[in-house]
Design an enzyme around this catalytic site. Structure first.
Site, PDB file in Angstrom:
ATOM      1  N   GLU A  16     -13.815   6.268  -4.554  1.00  0.00           N
ATOM      2  CA  GLU A  16     -15.162   6.545  -4.021  1.00  0.00           C
ATOM      3  C   GLU A  16     -15.498   8.011  -4.281  1.00  0.00           C
ATOM      4  O   GLU A  16     -14.677   8.896  -4.057  1.00  0.00           O
ATOM      5  CB  GLU A  16     -15.188   6.266  -2.517  1.00  0.00           C
ATOM      6  CG  GLU A  16     -16.561   6.580  -1.906  1.00  0.00           C
ATOM      7  CD  GLU A  16     -16.662   6.107  -0.459  1.00  0.00           C
ATOM      8  OE1 GLU A  16     -16.370   4.931  -0.182  1.00  0.00           O
ATOM      9  OE2 GLU A  16     -17.045   6.930   0.389  1.00  0.00           O
ATOM     10  N   ALA A  50     -27.184   8.696   4.515  1.00  0.00           N
ATOM     11  CA  ALA A  50     -27.987   7.852   5.412  1.00  0.00           C
ATOM     12  C   ALA A  50     -29.407   8.375   5.541  1.00  0.00           C
ATOM     13  O   ALA A  50     -30.311   7.630   5.921  1.00  0.00           O
ATOM     14  CB  ALA A  50     -27.337   7.769   6.785  1.00  0.00           C
ATOM     15  N   ARG A 107     -25.552  -0.677   7.040  1.00  0.00           N
ATOM     16  CA  ARG A 107     -26.632  -0.297   7.951  1.00  0.00           C
ATOM     17  C   ARG A 107     -26.894   1.194   7.815  1.00  0.00           C
ATOM     18  O   ARG A 107     -28.026   1.643   7.732  1.00  0.00           O
ATOM     19  CB  ARG A 107     -26.237  -0.608   9.404  1.00  0.00           C
ATOM     20  CG  ARG A 107     -27.339  -0.242  10.376  1.00  0.00           C
ATOM     21  CD  ARG A 107     -26.857  -0.175  11.802  1.00  0.00           C
ATOM     22  NE  ARG A 107     -25.996   0.980  12.045  1.00  0.00           N
ATOM     23  CZ  ARG A 107     -25.458   1.285  13.218  1.00  0.00           C
ATOM     24  NH1 ARG A 107     -25.673   0.512  14.260  1.00  0.00           N
ATOM     25  NH2 ARG A 107     -24.681   2.351  13.359  1.00  0.00           N
ATOM     26  N   GLY A 108     -25.809   1.992   7.779  1.00  0.00           N
ATOM     27  CA  GLY A 108     -25.937   3.452   7.808  1.00  0.00           C
ATOM     28  C   GLY A 108     -25.859   3.934   9.241  1.00  0.00           C
ATOM     29  O   GLY A 108     -26.067   3.169  10.186  1.00  0.00           O
ATOM     30  N   ALA A 123     -26.354  -4.343   9.105  1.00  0.00           N
ATOM     31  CA  ALA A 123     -26.012  -4.594   7.701  1.00  0.00           C
ATOM     32  C   ALA A 123     -26.214  -6.065   7.321  1.00  0.00           C
ATOM     33  O   ALA A 123     -26.596  -6.369   6.194  1.00  0.00           O
ATOM     34  CB  ALA A 123     -24.571  -4.159   7.430  1.00  0.00           C
ATOM     35  N   TYR A 143     -14.060  -2.092   9.925  1.00  0.00           N
ATOM     36  CA  TYR A 143     -13.483  -1.013  10.739  1.00  0.00           C
ATOM     37  C   TYR A 143     -12.213  -1.479  11.453  1.00  0.00           C
ATOM     38  O   TYR A 143     -12.289  -2.076  12.541  1.00  0.00           O
ATOM     39  CB  TYR A 143     -14.547  -0.534  11.751  1.00  0.00           C
ATOM     40  CG  TYR A 143     -15.795  -0.080  11.036  1.00  0.00           C
ATOM     41  CD1 TYR A 143     -15.984   1.242  10.672  1.00  0.00           C
ATOM     42  CD2 TYR A 143     -16.763  -1.015  10.624  1.00  0.00           C
ATOM     43  CE1 TYR A 143     -17.100   1.644   9.946  1.00  0.00           C
ATOM     44  CE2 TYR A 143     -17.878  -0.631   9.898  1.00  0.00           C
ATOM     45  CZ  TYR A 143     -18.040   0.697   9.558  1.00  0.00           C
ATOM     46  OH  TYR A 143     -19.138   1.090   8.822  1.00  0.00           O
ATOM     47  N   GLN A 174     -13.051   1.279   6.695  1.00  0.00           N
ATOM     48  CA  GLN A 174     -13.071   2.674   7.104  1.00  0.00           C
ATOM     49  C   GLN A 174     -11.662   3.228   6.912  1.00  0.00           C
ATOM     50  O   GLN A 174     -10.682   2.474   6.976  1.00  0.00           O
ATOM     51  CB  GLN A 174     -13.466   2.700   8.597  1.00  0.00           C
ATOM     52  CG  GLN A 174     -13.388   4.024   9.291  1.00  0.00           C
ATOM     53  CD  GLN A 174     -14.486   4.942   8.836  1.00  0.00           C
ATOM     54  OE1 GLN A 174     -14.445   5.422   7.698  1.00  0.00           O
ATOM     55  NE2 GLN A 174     -15.461   5.186   9.679  1.00  0.00           N
TER      56      GLN A 174
HETATM   57  P1  FAD Z   1     -23.029  -2.899  10.672  1.00  0.00           P
HETATM   58  O1  FAD Z   1     -22.161  -3.880   9.998  1.00  0.00           O
HETATM   59  O2  FAD Z   1     -24.448  -3.259  10.879  1.00  0.00           O
HETATM   60  O3  FAD Z   1     -22.357  -2.551  12.080  1.00  0.00           O
HETATM   61  C1  FAD Z   1     -22.835  -1.452  12.854  1.00  0.00           C
HETATM   62  C2  FAD Z   1     -22.618  -1.745  14.342  1.00  0.00           C
HETATM   63  O4  FAD Z   1     -23.511  -2.774  14.768  1.00  0.00           O
HETATM   64  C3  FAD Z   1     -21.222  -2.249  14.680  1.00  0.00           C
HETATM   65  O5  FAD Z   1     -20.871  -1.743  15.940  1.00  0.00           O
HETATM   66  C4  FAD Z   1     -21.373  -3.763  14.726  1.00  0.00           C
HETATM   67  O6  FAD Z   1     -20.449  -4.388  15.597  1.00  0.00           O
HETATM   68  C5  FAD Z   1     -22.808  -3.908  15.261  1.00  0.00           C
HETATM   69  N1  FAD Z   1     -23.494  -5.078  14.710  1.00  0.00           N
HETATM   70  C6  FAD Z   1     -23.446  -5.530  13.425  1.00  0.00           C
HETATM   71  N2  FAD Z   1     -24.262  -6.585  13.262  1.00  0.00           N
HETATM   72  C7  FAD Z   1     -24.850  -6.825  14.470  1.00  0.00           C
HETATM   73  C8  FAD Z   1     -25.805  -7.774  14.934  1.00  0.00           C
HETATM   74  N3  FAD Z   1     -26.310  -8.698  14.105  1.00  0.00           N
HETATM   75  N4  FAD Z   1     -26.193  -7.707  16.231  1.00  0.00           N
HETATM   76  C9  FAD Z   1     -25.678  -6.769  17.076  1.00  0.00           C
HETATM   77  N5  FAD Z   1     -24.768  -5.848  16.685  1.00  0.00           N
HETATM   78  C10 FAD Z   1     -24.364  -5.862  15.404  1.00  0.00           C
HETATM   79  N6  FAD Z   1     -22.815   5.605   5.376  1.00  0.00           N
HETATM   80  C11 FAD Z   1     -23.784   6.148   4.604  1.00  0.00           C
HETATM   81  O7  FAD Z   1     -24.800   6.636   5.115  1.00  0.00           O
HETATM   82  N7  FAD Z   1     -23.676   6.205   3.238  1.00  0.00           N
HETATM   83  C12 FAD Z   1     -22.611   5.670   2.586  1.00  0.00           C
HETATM   84  O8  FAD Z   1     -22.550   5.726   1.356  1.00  0.00           O
HETATM   85  C13 FAD Z   1     -21.570   5.072   3.376  1.00  0.00           C
HETATM   86  N8  FAD Z   1     -20.493   4.515   2.791  1.00  0.00           N
HETATM   87  C14 FAD Z   1     -19.542   3.884   3.567  1.00  0.00           C
HETATM   88  C15 FAD Z   1     -18.450   3.256   2.935  1.00  0.00           C
HETATM   89  C16 FAD Z   1     -17.483   2.609   3.685  1.00  0.00           C
HETATM   90  C17 FAD Z   1     -16.332   1.920   2.990  1.00  0.00           C
HETATM   91  C18 FAD Z   1     -17.565   2.610   5.113  1.00  0.00           C
HETATM   92  C19 FAD Z   1     -16.500   1.933   5.945  1.00  0.00           C
HETATM   93  C20 FAD Z   1     -18.635   3.228   5.744  1.00  0.00           C
HETATM   94  C21 FAD Z   1     -19.641   3.872   4.984  1.00  0.00           C
HETATM   95  N9  FAD Z   1     -20.741   4.493   5.579  1.00  0.00           N
HETATM   96  C22 FAD Z   1     -21.722   5.065   4.803  1.00  0.00           C
HETATM   97  C23 FAD Z   1     -20.841   4.592   7.047  1.00  0.00           C
HETATM   98  C24 FAD Z   1     -21.659   3.445   7.669  1.00  0.00           C
HETATM   99  O9  FAD Z   1     -22.994   3.502   7.230  1.00  0.00           O
HETATM  100  C25 FAD Z   1     -21.601   3.610   9.203  1.00  0.00           C
HETATM  101  O10 FAD Z   1     -20.296   3.366   9.670  1.00  0.00           O
HETATM  102  C26 FAD Z   1     -22.635   2.822   9.987  1.00  0.00           C
HETATM  103  O11 FAD Z   1     -22.649   3.333  11.328  1.00  0.00           O
HETATM  104  C27 FAD Z   1     -22.365   1.319  10.083  1.00  0.00           C
HETATM  105  O12 FAD Z   1     -22.677   0.689   8.920  1.00  0.00           O
HETATM  106  P2  FAD Z   1     -22.243  -0.845   8.704  1.00  0.00           P
HETATM  107  O13 FAD Z   1     -22.842  -1.285   7.454  1.00  0.00           O
HETATM  108  O14 FAD Z   1     -20.800  -1.019   8.917  1.00  0.00           O
HETATM  109  O15 FAD Z   1     -23.041  -1.484   9.973  1.00  0.00           O
END
Ligand code: FAD
Length: 287
Positions: A16, A50, A107-108, A123, A143, A174
């Site tokens: 990455e 983000a 999601r970010g 997401a 995570y 993560q």
């Molecule tokens: P989600 O999967 O949406 O989860 C976020 C939270 O919401 C979790 O607590 C989950 O339990 C909860 N949730 C999920 N779906 C629902 C639902 N339908 N209803 C209610 N609650 C729900 N960030 C950046 O800005 N840019 C990047 O390039 C970037 N790259 C990353 C790469 C990796 C490998 C990882 C692990 C993280 C990265 N991140 C990046 C960070 C990431 O954007 C954050 O961790 C963000 O807070 C969560 O994104 P997610 O897609 O995991 O969210």
């Protein structure tokens, strides 16, 4: 090339990288890529801030360049919470034009100074939207130590299942410093029938400032042996770098031996460190 097909053949090893800040010339990342060349990862992913339309607009350009000049599949990260549906459509169009077919759909983070847009609250909303179009391989984040916003790990794993069911083909974790979190997480995924390949995200920590930032930003525990290492070498940059590399190698050896689907190395745009780790572990991925 779609990255999900790689898992059928081998234990996958990927990098990455992140685009340079607006204040730094774009060439700095091309210099990094040049130095990563020859290390032959299976793919390279490129982050996107983000803040979205702020700093890092070059994610798609960099992803395109990786494919055209290094002949490696690339992955474009796409955190959606600060984009409208129209803006996401424009980005998808651009990725399509640039022949980038792998997207890490996120999601970010919710920024304190920015009201999130309402089109993609989680997401899984973005995954479903991209999946409908049928033209991209969709990757998701997960995570092992539970996402920081989640009420508990059960809720978090159910939400992850929802994201996978919406059309996610592979997952990247993560970072973590204790492999036991990964193994327990993997068991929970098995219980809820999450069957897609899960790559373990490994970050070599090479200075104290970096680890302080990580702990602030993510819900990650530091094992006592890791803390001892940081304490012992914090005033010796060369020793702390070498210790960080050795720690990451140890994690990787254990994970690969236990049958992990793949390793995703958070390179922090540091080709020296990436190369040391790649060299020390390459044969494990070929065995
Ligand atoms: P989600 O999967 O949406 O989860 C976020 C939270 O919401 C979790 O607590 C989950 O339990 C909860 N949730 C999920 N779906 C629902 C639902 N339908 N209803 C209610 N609650 C729900 N960030 C950046 O800005 N840019 C990047 O390039 C970037 N790259 C990353 C790469 C990796 C490998 C990882 C692990 C993280 C990265 N991140 C990046 C960070 C990431 O954007 C954050 O961790 C963000 O807070 C969560 O994104 P997610 O897609 O995991 O969210």
């Amino acid at each position: 090339m779609r990255t999900d097909s790689l898992f059928k053949e081998k234990t996958v090893f990927s990098y990455e990288i992140f685009p340079p800040k607006r204040t730094a010339p774009i060439e700095t990342i091309y210099h990094t890529l040049e130095r990563l060349k020859g290390q032959q990862p299976d793919f390279i992913s490129v982050t996107l801030g983000a803040g979205g339309t702020g700093d890092n607009l070059s994610t798609a350009d960099i992803a395109q360049k990786i494919q055209e000049e290094q002949f490696l599949p690339s992955v474009a990260h796409l955190p959606a919470v600060n984009f409208s549906k129209e803006e996401i459509c424009t980005i998808l169009q651009e990725l399509k034009q640039k022949k980038v077919e792998n997207i890490l759909a996120l999601r970010g983070d919710i920024l304190t100074d920015k009201e999130p847009k309402k089109d993609f609250l989680y997401a899984n909303d973005l995954v479903a939207f991209i999946h409908e179009q049928g033209e991209f391989n969709i990757i998701g984040a997960c995570y092992p130590e539970t996402h920081g916003d989640a009420v508990n790990s059960v809720v978090d794993i159910k939400n992850l299942k929802r994201k996978v069911d919406a059309g996610t083909n592979q997952l990247i974790t993560q970072l973590f410093f204790d492999n036991n979190y990964f193994y327990t997480f993997k068991e929970k995924c098995d219980i809820v029938d999450i069957r897609v390949p899960i790559q373990a995200g490994i970050m070599p920590v090479v200075n104290k400032k970096q680890i302080e930032r990580i702990v602030k930003m993510s819900n990650v525990n530091l094992p006592s042996k890791f803390l001892k290492m940081m304490e012992r070498y914090e005033h010796n940059p060369e020793a702390i770098r070498d210790a960080g590399i050795a720690y990451a190698i140890n994690q990787i050896v254990d994970l690969v031996a236990q049958g992990v689907s793949g390793i995703h190395l958070y390179t922090m745009n540091n080709p020296y460190v990436a190369q040391k780790i790649r060299e020390a572990t390459r044969s494990l991925f070929e065995a």
